[in-house]
Design a protein around this motif. Structure first.
Motif, PDB file in Angstrom:
ATOM      1  N   PRO A 184       0.815  -1.223   0.000  1.00  0.00           N
ATOM      2  CA  PRO A 184       0.000   0.000   0.000  1.00  0.00           C
ATOM      3  C   PRO A 184       0.848   1.272   0.000  1.00  0.00           C
ATOM      4  O   PRO A 184       0.521   2.238  -0.693  1.00  0.00           O
ATOM      5  CB  PRO A 184      -0.809  -0.125   1.305  1.00  0.00           C
ATOM      6  CG  PRO A 184      -0.891  -1.586   1.545  1.00  0.00           C
ATOM      7  CD  PRO A 184       0.431  -2.136   1.086  1.00  0.00           C
ATOM      8  N   ARG A 187       2.471   1.535  -3.480  1.00  0.00           N
ATOM      9  CA  ARG A 187       1.462   1.919  -4.463  1.00  0.00           C
ATOM     10  C   ARG A 187       1.076   3.379  -4.279  1.00  0.00           C
ATOM     11  O   ARG A 187       0.905   4.126  -5.255  1.00  0.00           O
ATOM     12  CB  ARG A 187       0.245   1.011  -4.311  1.00  0.00           C
ATOM     13  CG  ARG A 187      -0.833   1.205  -5.363  1.00  0.00           C
ATOM     14  CD  ARG A 187      -0.338   0.737  -6.720  1.00  0.00           C
ATOM     15  NE  ARG A 187      -1.373   0.910  -7.723  1.00  0.00           N
ATOM     16  CZ  ARG A 187      -2.291  -0.007  -8.010  1.00  0.00           C
ATOM     17  NH1 ARG A 187      -2.312  -1.155  -7.335  1.00  0.00           N
ATOM     18  NH2 ARG A 187      -3.181   0.214  -8.952  1.00  0.00           N
ATOM     19  N   GLY A 188       0.930   3.795  -3.008  1.00  0.00           N
ATOM     20  CA  GLY A 188       0.562   5.178  -2.725  1.00  0.00           C
ATOM     21  C   GLY A 188       1.603   6.158  -3.216  1.00  0.00           C
ATOM     22  O   GLY A 188       1.285   7.192  -3.805  1.00  0.00           O
TER      23      GLY A 188
END
Length: 204
Positions: A184, A187-188
């Motif tokens: 996450p 990806r962020g």
């Protein structure tokens, strides 16, 4: 910079590595046993320095940096020794591939942890039970392989190889687990970069 007791133990572990290498190659009876004992002693200091740092509240930035470096050096150097003196054939190839997987994973996870620390997300990739199990299996396998690398029969050596392959599988599994935990954040950050690139340039 003042060096505390846990950090001295970590430095001692680093100094034990060339001792293990020298003993491993010395042509005397019991060299394999001595090399294995040096490795075990290094492993004990690994547990002891962490225990003392927590128990006596003697954590330090230098110690936090040096401890994982010493651990990875200990494992990598031992694997290199064993691969160099492997019995050849498919067992030797299997050992070399497993060693490459383990060392490659250690480098990759270290880089991932460093990057996560830079963005303030280090806690998401802290050591989990699976990583500890992998380490325990790895250490047992390496002790068996050190003891048996020049034995007349390689029966127990092959047991060590099997344990190392299991450690290799756990290595891949735990590495993917760390990647999943960090995904996450990865990806962020990727999305943030894309938004920045698409932002129109202001001014004239």
């Amino acid at each position: 910079m003042r060096i505390n007791l846990p950090t001295w133990l970590t430095l001692f572990r680093v100094l034990l590595l060339p001792v293990m290498v020298i003993v491993y190659y010395l042509p005397f009876r019991g060299a394999n046993l001595t090399a294995a004992l040096v490795f075990v002693l290094a492993g004990v200091t690994d547990w002891l320095d962490g225990y003392l740092a927590r128990r006596l509240d003697m954590t330090s930035a230098f110690g936090a940096f040096l401890d994982p470096v010493a651990d990875k050096l200990m494992v990598a150097i031992t694997l290199f020794l064993l691969v160099q003196s492997n019995p050849g054939g498919w067992p030797g190839i299997l050992l070399a591939v497993t060693a490459a997987v383990i060392v490659g994973r250690e480098i990759s996870v270290s880089a991932l942890r460093e990057w996560m620390a830079e963005i303030g997300e280090r806690s998401k990739v802290k050591v989990a039970f699976l990583g500890k199990l992998k380490t325990a299996m790895q250490m047992i396998a390496l002790v068996v392989l050190l003891l048996q690398h020049d034995a007349e029969t390689l029966r127990y050596y092959h047991i060590g190889e099997a344990l190392l392959v299991v450690a290799g599988i756990l290595t891949i599994w735990s590495g993917l687990d760390y990647l999943r935990a960090a995904w996450p954040a990865l990806r962020g950050r990727d999305d943030e970069v894309k938004k920045t690139e698409k932002k129109p340039v202001q001014g004239g």
